[in-house]
Design a protein around this motif. Structure first.
Motif, PDB file in Angstrom:
ATOM      1  N   UNK A 195      22.576  -2.874   4.842  1.00 45.80           N
ATOM      2  CA  UNK A 195      22.392  -1.801   3.855  1.00 45.80           C
ATOM      3  C   UNK A 195      22.407  -0.472   4.595  1.00 45.80           C
ATOM      4  N   UNK A 196      22.681   0.594   3.883  1.00 44.81           N
ATOM      5  CA  UNK A 196      22.768   1.904   4.530  1.00 44.81           C
ATOM      6  C   UNK A 196      22.019   2.943   3.721  1.00 44.81           C
ATOM      7  N   UNK A 197      21.688   4.045   4.397  1.00 45.50           N
ATOM      8  CA  UNK A 197      20.983   5.151   3.754  1.00 45.50           C
ATOM      9  C   UNK A 197      20.819   6.286   4.747  1.00 45.50           C
ATOM     10  N   UNK A 198      19.747   7.037   4.584  1.00 50.62           N
ATOM     11  CA  UNK A 198      19.461   8.153   5.483  1.00 50.62           C
ATOM     12  C   UNK A 198      17.998   8.114   5.883  1.00 50.62           C
ATOM     13  N   UNK A 199      17.661   8.901   6.878  1.00 48.77           N
ATOM     14  CA  UNK A 199      16.258   9.101   7.236  1.00 48.77           C
ATOM     15  C   UNK A 199      15.685  10.110   6.253  1.00 48.77           C
ATOM     16  N   UNK A 200      14.731   9.685   5.450  1.00 45.32           N
ATOM     17  CA  UNK A 200      14.184  10.567   4.420  1.00 45.32           C
ATOM     18  C   UNK A 200      12.898  11.257   4.835  1.00 45.32           C
ATOM     19  N   UNK A 201      12.240  10.803   5.898  1.00 42.96           N
ATOM     20  CA  UNK A 201      11.030  11.469   6.405  1.00 42.96           C
ATOM     21  C   UNK A 201      10.710  10.905   7.774  1.00 42.96           C
ATOM     22  N   UNK A 202       9.952  11.676   8.557  1.00 38.79           N
ATOM     23  CA  UNK A 202       9.513  11.254   9.877  1.00 38.79           C
ATOM     24  C   UNK A 202       8.003  11.401   9.990  1.00 38.79           C
ATOM     25  N   UNK A 203       7.410  10.609  10.905  1.00 42.04           N
ATOM     26  CA  UNK A 203       5.971  10.655  11.186  1.00 42.04           C
ATOM     27  C   UNK A 203       5.156  10.474   9.903  1.00 42.04           C
ATOM     28  N   UNK A 204       5.554   9.517   9.102  1.00 43.45           N
ATOM     29  CA  UNK A 204       4.841   9.203   7.863  1.00 43.45           C
ATOM     30  C   UNK A 204       3.726   8.203   8.170  1.00 43.45           C
ATOM     31  N   UNK A 205       2.442   8.602   8.054  1.00 38.09           N
ATOM     32  CA  UNK A 205       1.354   7.648   8.317  1.00 38.09           C
ATOM     33  C   UNK A 205       1.332   6.563   7.242  1.00 38.09           C
ATOM     34  N   UNK A 206       1.456   5.306   7.686  1.00 41.30           N
ATOM     35  CA  UNK A 206       1.499   4.170   6.761  1.00 41.30           C
ATOM     36  C   UNK A 206       0.538   3.108   7.285  1.00 41.30           C
ATOM     37  N   UNK A 207      -0.351   2.653   6.429  1.00 44.62           N
ATOM     38  CA  UNK A 207      -1.284   1.589   6.807  1.00 44.62           C
ATOM     39  C   UNK A 207      -0.644   0.243   6.487  1.00 44.62           C
ATOM     40  N   UNK A 208      -0.697  -0.660   7.462  1.00 41.03           N
ATOM     41  CA  UNK A 208      -0.093  -1.979   7.328  1.00 41.03           C
ATOM     42  C   UNK A 208      -1.183  -3.039   7.327  1.00 41.03           C
ATOM     43  N   UNK A 209      -1.180  -3.857   6.323  1.00 40.03           N
ATOM     44  CA  UNK A 209      -2.108  -4.985   6.239  1.00 40.03           C
ATOM     45  C   UNK A 209      -1.501  -5.986   5.277  1.00 40.03           C
ATOM     46  N   UNK A 210      -1.373  -7.232   5.721  1.00 39.30           N
ATOM     47  CA  UNK A 210      -0.735  -8.228   4.875  1.00 39.30           C
ATOM     48  C   UNK A 210      -1.621  -9.425   4.664  1.00 39.30           C
ATOM     49  N   UNK A 211      -1.527 -10.011   3.482  1.00 37.13           N
ATOM     50  CA  UNK A 211      -2.296 -11.214   3.191  1.00 37.13           C
ATOM     51  C   UNK A 211      -1.772 -12.371   4.038  1.00 37.13           C
ATOM     52  N   UNK A 212      -2.692 -13.129   4.645  1.00 35.41           N
ATOM     53  CA  UNK A 212      -2.295 -14.235   5.508  1.00 35.41           C
ATOM     54  C   UNK A 212      -1.931 -13.797   6.903  1.00 35.41           C
ATOM     55  N   UNK A 213      -2.194 -12.533   7.253  1.00 32.41           N
ATOM     56  CA  UNK A 213      -1.878 -12.026   8.581  1.00 32.41           C
ATOM     57  C   UNK A 213      -3.062 -11.218   9.085  1.00 32.41           C
ATOM     58  N   UNK A 214      -3.208 -11.146  10.407  1.00 34.84           N
ATOM     59  CA  UNK A 214      -4.282 -10.349  10.992  1.00 34.84           C
ATOM     60  C   UNK A 214      -3.836  -8.927  11.295  1.00 34.84           C
ATOM     61  N   UNK A 215      -2.673  -8.553  10.800  1.00 37.63           N
ATOM     62  CA  UNK A 215      -2.189  -7.189  11.025  1.00 37.63           C
ATOM     63  C   UNK A 215      -3.103  -6.185  10.339  1.00 37.63           C
ATOM     64  N   UNK A 216      -3.543  -5.189  11.094  1.00 40.65           N
ATOM     65  CA  UNK A 216      -4.358  -4.090  10.571  1.00 40.65           C
ATOM     66  C   UNK A 216      -3.984  -2.856  11.376  1.00 40.65           C
ATOM     67  N   UNK A 217      -2.905  -2.229  10.954  1.00 37.91           N
ATOM     68  CA  UNK A 217      -2.328  -1.157  11.754  1.00 37.91           C
ATOM     69  C   UNK A 217      -2.037   0.060  10.891  1.00 37.91           C
ATOM     70  N   UNK A 218      -2.002   1.190  11.577  1.00 38.61           N
ATOM     71  CA  UNK A 218      -1.522   2.430  10.979  1.00 38.61           C
ATOM     72  C   UNK A 218      -0.428   2.952  11.891  1.00 38.61           C
ATOM     73  N   UNK A 219       0.769   3.106  11.357  1.00 34.23           N
ATOM     74  CA  UNK A 219       1.908   3.537  12.171  1.00 34.23           C
ATOM     75  C   UNK A 219       2.389   4.906  11.698  1.00 34.23           C
ATOM     76  N   UNK A 220       3.009   5.623  12.609  1.00 35.21           N
ATOM     77  CA  UNK A 220       3.689   6.874  12.279  1.00 35.21           C
ATOM     78  C   UNK A 220       5.150   6.520  12.036  1.00 35.21           C
ATOM     79  N   UNK A 221       5.480   6.203  10.789  1.00 31.28           N
ATOM     80  CA  UNK A 221       6.726   5.507  10.484  1.00 31.28           C
ATOM     81  C   UNK A 221       7.898   6.449  10.289  1.00 31.28           C
ATOM     82  N   UNK A 222       9.096   5.871  10.497  1.00 34.29           N
ATOM     83  CA  UNK A 222      10.362   6.489  10.094  1.00 34.29           C
ATOM     84  C   UNK A 222      10.638   6.025   8.665  1.00 34.29           C
ATOM     85  N   UNK A 223      10.691   6.963   7.746  1.00 37.98           N
ATOM     86  CA  UNK A 223      10.928   6.616   6.335  1.00 37.98           C
ATOM     87  C   UNK A 223      12.422   6.686   6.042  1.00 37.98           C
ATOM     88  N   UNK A 224      12.928   5.689   5.308  1.00 35.12           N
ATOM     89  CA  UNK A 224      14.355   5.639   4.979  1.00 35.12           C
ATOM     90  C   UNK A 224      14.547   5.170   3.550  1.00 35.12           C
TER      91      UNK A 224
END
Length: 501
Positions: free
Chosen positions: A323-352
């Motif tokens: 799939x294709x697109x563009x970079x729509x934002x940078x340094x977007x703080x996003x909290x990551x946490x998933x059911x069934x996973x021990x992930x508990x992170x906050x990343x400075x994400x590339x938004x697309x």
């Protein structure tokens, strides 16, 4: 009052008439008037003496006989319009002489002396002539449908039916007698043409062709349950593959769990977990398969908003999806946490806005040159779980740092301030409210207290609890940073030496 005055015997008519004309006596003209309006001394007689007398006008000629006959008075005993020049009415009615019918003199419309009267309405004999008769401009009677007799209607209907029957029978006969062509034509070959397809350098097709060999599908099976994700080969010589922690965390320490990497050519290989980092949602796998194609790693500093990007992975289990697109934002703080996973992170994400769906996690986000700029990790969703045009990727620089630590030591360390916070705002300024301070932490040593609101780290504004985590994680453990907090309505700065977590 009205008696004759005494001494008057004569009639009143003998009294001089006071209304009779009086002689006009004018004063003599002044010398100036005499000079201006008087007769010159040398002039004798009237001023008009000696002028030529014009000749008498000739009498007009008598009118022509035709005019006298046409426009002269009618003969005695006759009135109304005159006869035509021939002296008698025309023998036939013509368009140029409709006035000379035999009954012209009795026609009130042609008699100028006929009185105007209101006659009775028109009455039609419905049996002989139903309704008024309509004529066209040439005087011909117009035929109306209701004037046709039943016999003519029946004859017309029969004629239409006859024509339809003859035409239908002829068509049926021709189609039945015509031989049908066979359904099969052995040896048929369709013509080949050169489509002339041109693909410009840097096109999505070229990027996909170069990058897809370095992207793999990750299959995780735990008992009867299974999950799929994506991964990117970052060291083809040693068989290292990077993916998301939430893709493989369910298989960690589970007996009988299997992790398998499926490559671009359809071959597969068992994979082992080298290390996982729930704080960044990065995991590294290792496969025993030599000669893997390694992805080219780019730089996060070279990425700007609006750059074209291509996402490659296995969304919904469909391997090799592009799939294709563009970079729509940078340094977007996003909290990551998933059911069934021990992930508990906050990343400075590339938004697309490149469409990303479940299964794209761990896949590649590359720029127009084919260089890896991020690891697809999360999507914004309204609850349906599908792409709505907002996807997030871990920047390649963060992935490189964490992957190197995992390959070297099996774990990764992050800087920590030692506080739990939540996002707050007073309507004019945003920040992270400190809910509690861990004993012995960097925050406790710096004098940060509960109810303080952190608004900046090293001069970078902090507007939420996620931004605080990203700001602290951007530094190394043991580094001293300046933290600005609001306490009691006033801001103050403290120095904190970050811990390792």
């Amino acid at each position: 009052m009205y008696a004759r005055p005494a001494g008057h015997a004569a009639p009143f008519s003998d009294v001089p008439d006071r209304l009779a004309p009086r002689p006009v006596t004018a004063p003599p003209p002044s010398p100036a008037q005499a000079v201006a309006f008087g007769r010159p001394a040398s002039t004798v007689g009237g001023f008009a003496d000696g002028r030529p007398t014009p000749p008498p006008r000739p009498a007009p000629p008598p009118p022509a006989e035709a005019l006298v006959r046409a426009f002269g008075p009618a003969a005695g005993g006759r009135r109304g319009l005159q006869e035509p020049p021939a002296g008698r009415p025309g023998r036939r009615r013509t368009a140029t002489g409709p006035w000379w019918k035999p009954d012209a003199r009795q026609d009130p419309w042609r008699d100028p002396y006929a009185p105007a009267v209101l006659g009775p309405p028109a009455v039609y004999d419905e049996a002989a002539q139903p309704g008024p008769v309509v004529f066209d401009a040439q005087g011909r009677r117009k035929l109306r449908l209701r004037d046709l007799s039943v016999r003519l209607w029946v004859l017309g209907l029969l004629a239409v039916l006859l024509v339809g029957a003859v035409g239908g029978g002829a068509g049926w006969y021709l189609t039945k007698t015509n031989d049908e062509t066979p359904l099969l034509a052995p040896g048929t070959q369709l013509s080949e043409v050169d489509p002339g397809i041109t693909r410009e350098p840097g096109s999505v097709s070229e990027i996909a062709q170069n990058v897809m060999p370095a992207v793999v599908s990750i299959e995780v099976r735990v008992g009867q349950a299974g999950a799929t994700g994506s991964g990117v080969v970052i060291d083809g010589e040693n068989g290292y593959i990077v993916t998301n922690n939430h893709v493989v965390s369910g298989a960690e320490g589970i007996e009988g769990a299997e992790i398998r990497a499926v490559f671009f050519d359809g071959s597969g290989s068992a994979a082992r977990i080298v290390g996982r980092d729930p704080a960044s949602d990065i995991a590294v796998l290792k496969v025993e398969k030599p000669g893997l194609v390694t992805a080219a790693l780019g730089s996060s500093d070279d990425v700007v908003v609006g750059d074209p990007v291509v996402a490659i992975g296995s969304p919904l289990g469909l391997a090799g999806t592009v799939t294709s697109g563009i970079v729509s934002a940078l340094e977007r703080p996003v909290r990551l946490a998933g059911e069934g996973s021990d992930t508990n992170a906050v990343i400075s994400a590339v938004q697309t806005d490149a469409p990303i769906n479940p299964g794209n996690s761990g896949g590649a986000l590359v720029d127009a040159s084919g260089a890896l700029i991020g690891i697809n990790t999360a999507i914004a969703s309204t609850g349906a779980g599908g792409s709505i045009g907002l996807g997030f990727a871990i920047p390649v620089d963060t992935m490189r740092d964490i992957a190197e630590q995992l390959i070297s030591t099996g774990s990764a360390v992050h800087a920590s301030l030692g506080v739990n916070t939540r996002s707050v705002t007073d309507g004019t300024r945003d920040g992270a409210l400190v809910l509690n301070v861990e004993p012995g932490s960097a925050a406790a040593a710096a004098g940060i207290r509960e109810e303080d609101v952190v608004i900046a780290v090293e001069g970078e504004a902090v507007g939420s609890s996620e931004e605080l985590v990203v700001a602290v994680d951007a530094h190394d453990p043991g580094e001293t940073v300046t933290v600005e907090v609001v306490r009691g309505g006033a801001s103050t700065e403290v120095e904190a030496t970050l811990d390792a977590a």
